[in-house]
Design a protein around this motif. Structure first.
Motif, PDB file in Angstrom:
ATOM      1  N   UNK A  44      31.223  57.434  32.600  1.00  0.00           N
ATOM      2  CA  UNK A  44      32.573  56.898  32.723  1.00  0.00           C
ATOM      3  C   UNK A  44      33.191  57.507  33.969  1.00  0.00           C
ATOM      4  N   UNK A  45      33.664  56.667  34.875  1.00  0.00           N
ATOM      5  CA  UNK A  45      34.291  57.176  36.094  1.00  0.00           C
ATOM      6  C   UNK A  45      35.640  57.797  35.754  1.00  0.00           C
ATOM      7  N   UNK A  46      36.126  58.625  36.653  1.00  0.00           N
ATOM      8  CA  UNK A  46      37.481  59.162  36.503  1.00  0.00           C
ATOM      9  C   UNK A  46      38.475  58.024  36.676  1.00  0.00           C
ATOM     10  N   UNK A  47      39.587  58.082  35.947  1.00  0.00           N
ATOM     11  CA  UNK A  47      40.633  57.076  36.145  1.00  0.00           C
ATOM     12  C   UNK A  47      41.146  57.188  37.576  1.00  0.00           C
ATOM     13  N   UNK A  48      41.345  56.052  38.213  1.00  0.00           N
ATOM     14  CA  UNK A  48      41.748  56.031  39.614  1.00  0.00           C
ATOM     15  C   UNK A  48      42.996  55.169  39.768  1.00  0.00           C
ATOM     16  N   UNK A  49      43.877  55.546  40.671  1.00  0.00           N
ATOM     17  CA  UNK A  49      44.998  54.719  41.101  1.00  0.00           C
ATOM     18  C   UNK A  49      45.427  55.224  42.467  1.00  0.00           C
ATOM     19  N   UNK A  50      45.908  54.319  43.309  1.00  0.00           N
ATOM     20  CA  UNK A  50      46.166  54.665  44.702  1.00  0.00           C
ATOM     21  C   UNK A  50      47.053  53.609  45.350  1.00  0.00           C
ATOM     22  N   UNK A  51      47.548  53.948  46.527  1.00  0.00           N
ATOM     23  CA  UNK A  51      48.416  53.022  47.263  1.00  0.00           C
ATOM     24  C   UNK A  51      47.632  51.828  47.800  1.00  0.00           C
ATOM     25  N   UNK A  52      46.379  52.042  48.179  1.00  0.00           N
ATOM     26  CA  UNK A  52      45.615  50.955  48.784  1.00  0.00           C
ATOM     27  C   UNK A  52      45.339  49.847  47.784  1.00  0.00           C
ATOM     28  N   UNK A  53      45.129  48.641  48.309  1.00  0.00           N
ATOM     29  CA  UNK A  53      44.647  47.514  47.510  1.00  0.00           C
ATOM     30  C   UNK A  53      43.129  47.530  47.597  1.00  0.00           C
ATOM     31  N   UNK A  54      42.470  47.061  46.530  1.00  0.00           N
ATOM     32  CA  UNK A  54      41.016  47.202  46.464  1.00  0.00           C
ATOM     33  C   UNK A  54      40.379  45.967  45.830  1.00  0.00           C
ATOM     34  N   UNK A  55      39.207  45.606  46.345  1.00  0.00           N
ATOM     35  CA  UNK A  55      38.389  44.543  45.765  1.00  0.00           C
ATOM     36  C   UNK A  55      37.038  45.139  45.411  1.00  0.00           C
ATOM     37  N   UNK A  56      36.567  44.865  44.193  1.00  0.00           N
ATOM     38  CA  UNK A  56      35.216  45.249  43.762  1.00  0.00           C
ATOM     39  C   UNK A  56      34.348  44.007  43.694  1.00  0.00           C
ATOM     40  N   UNK A  57      33.153  44.092  44.242  1.00  0.00           N
ATOM     41  CA  UNK A  57      32.125  43.068  44.123  1.00  0.00           C
ATOM     42  C   UNK A  57      31.007  43.694  43.295  1.00  0.00           C
ATOM     43  N   UNK A  58      30.901  43.299  42.030  1.00  0.00           N
ATOM     44  CA  UNK A  58      29.929  43.911  41.123  1.00  0.00           C
ATOM     45  C   UNK A  58      28.544  43.337  41.436  1.00  0.00           C
ATOM     46  N   UNK A  59      27.640  44.209  41.861  1.00  0.00           N
ATOM     47  CA  UNK A  59      26.309  43.807  42.296  1.00  0.00           C
ATOM     48  C   UNK A  59      25.284  43.783  41.168  1.00  0.00           C
ATOM     49  N   UNK A  60      25.389  44.748  40.243  1.00  0.00           N
ATOM     50  CA  UNK A  60      24.426  44.825  39.141  1.00  0.00           C
ATOM     51  C   UNK A  60      25.039  45.577  37.970  1.00  0.00           C
ATOM     52  N   UNK A  61      24.462  45.359  36.798  1.00  0.00           N
ATOM     53  CA  UNK A  61      24.870  46.087  35.609  1.00  0.00           C
ATOM     54  C   UNK A  61      26.034  45.448  34.874  1.00  0.00           C
ATOM     55  N   UNK A  62      26.399  46.100  33.759  1.00  0.00           N
ATOM     56  CA  UNK A  62      27.522  45.665  32.926  1.00  0.00           C
ATOM     57  C   UNK A  62      28.294  46.896  32.478  1.00  0.00           C
ATOM     58  N   UNK A  63      29.538  46.693  32.115  1.00  0.00           N
ATOM     59  CA  UNK A  63      30.329  47.812  31.634  1.00  0.00           C
ATOM     60  C   UNK A  63      31.665  47.350  31.112  1.00  0.00           C
ATOM     61  N   UNK A  64      32.499  48.333  30.775  1.00  0.00           N
ATOM     62  CA  UNK A  64      33.840  48.067  30.274  1.00  0.00           C
ATOM     63  C   UNK A  64      34.824  48.667  31.270  1.00  0.00           C
ATOM     64  N   UNK A  65      35.676  47.815  31.808  1.00  0.00           N
ATOM     65  CA  UNK A  65      36.711  48.218  32.745  1.00  0.00           C
ATOM     66  C   UNK A  65      38.021  48.359  31.995  1.00  0.00           C
ATOM     67  N   UNK A  66      38.687  49.494  32.172  1.00  0.00           N
ATOM     68  CA  UNK A  66      40.050  49.664  31.669  1.00  0.00           C
ATOM     69  C   UNK A  66      40.980  49.517  32.869  1.00  0.00           C
ATOM     70  N   UNK A  67      41.799  48.480  32.861  1.00  0.00           N
ATOM     71  CA  UNK A  67      42.760  48.224  33.931  1.00  0.00           C
ATOM     72  C   UNK A  67      44.151  48.331  33.332  1.00  0.00           C
ATOM     73  N   UNK A  68      44.864  49.377  33.734  1.00  0.00           N
ATOM     74  CA  UNK A  68      46.178  49.672  33.145  1.00  0.00           C
ATOM     75  C   UNK A  68      46.091  49.738  31.630  1.00  0.00           C
ATOM     76  N   UNK A  69      44.995  50.302  31.127  1.00  0.00           N
ATOM     77  CA  UNK A  69      44.809  50.509  29.700  1.00  0.00           C
ATOM     78  C   UNK A  69      44.242  49.318  28.942  1.00  0.00           C
ATOM     79  N   UNK A  73      35.272  43.303  29.748  1.00  0.00           N
ATOM     80  CA  UNK A  73      33.871  43.410  30.143  1.00  0.00           C
ATOM     81  C   UNK A  73      33.715  42.939  31.578  1.00  0.00           C
ATOM     82  N   UNK A  74      32.864  43.646  32.316  1.00  0.00           N
ATOM     83  CA  UNK A  74      32.500  43.203  33.657  1.00  0.00           C
ATOM     84  C   UNK A  74      30.987  43.153  33.750  1.00  0.00           C
ATOM     85  N   UNK A  75      30.481  42.345  34.676  1.00  0.00           N
ATOM     86  CA  UNK A  75      29.039  42.256  34.876  1.00  0.00           C
ATOM     87  C   UNK A  75      28.751  41.791  36.296  1.00  0.00           C
ATOM     88  N   UNK A  76      27.476  41.861  36.673  1.00  0.00           N
ATOM     89  CA  UNK A  76      27.039  41.457  38.005  1.00  0.00           C
ATOM     90  C   UNK A  76      27.584  40.073  38.327  1.00  0.00           C
TER      91      UNK A  76
END
Length: 107
Positions: A44-69, A73-76
């Motif tokens: 599990x990654x550390x919770x992150x938040x920041x001033x920058x805007x960000x885009x993720x392009x999921x290349x492989x795998x599956x997981x559970x994303x917590x966005x503002x709590x 589910x996310x996947x490739x």
């Protein structure tokens, strides 16, 4: 992720994160930064938040994303956008690593 033979692969400098994930960053011209995120199974990654805007392009795998709590589910193949200061954290509950290309910039 495999490395292309063409030599066009960015020079990833992979850094170990305290959570066990890996982060590789490439500074891009102008205001964009390119990063590679590698999250092993069970991490599990550390919770992150920041001033920058960000885009993720999921290349492989599956997981559970917590966005503002709120968990989802996310996947490739998924593309995710985070506006400034939104909290996000990923748990890899799948059977293979989650690899993500991240691009961020100042608003």
């Amino acid at each position: 992720m495999s490395t292309p033979q063409s030599g066009l692969q960015p020079p990833w400098n992979m850094l170990d994160r305290p959570s066990g994930a890996k982060l590789g960053i490439v500074d891009l011209p102008a205001t964009f930064t390119l990063a590679r995120i590698h999250v092993p199974v069970g991490v599990t990654t550390a919770e992150d938040h920041h001033e920058v805007r960000e885009v993720w392009l999921v290349q492989s795998g599956t997981g559970v994303l917590a966005l503002d709590g709120v968990k989802q589910r996310i996947s490739a193949g998924d593309t995710l956008f985070y506006d400034s200061f939104h909290r996000h954290q990923l748990h890899n509950d799948g059977t293979e690593p989650v690899d993500i290309i991240s691009i961020w910039w100042q608003p």
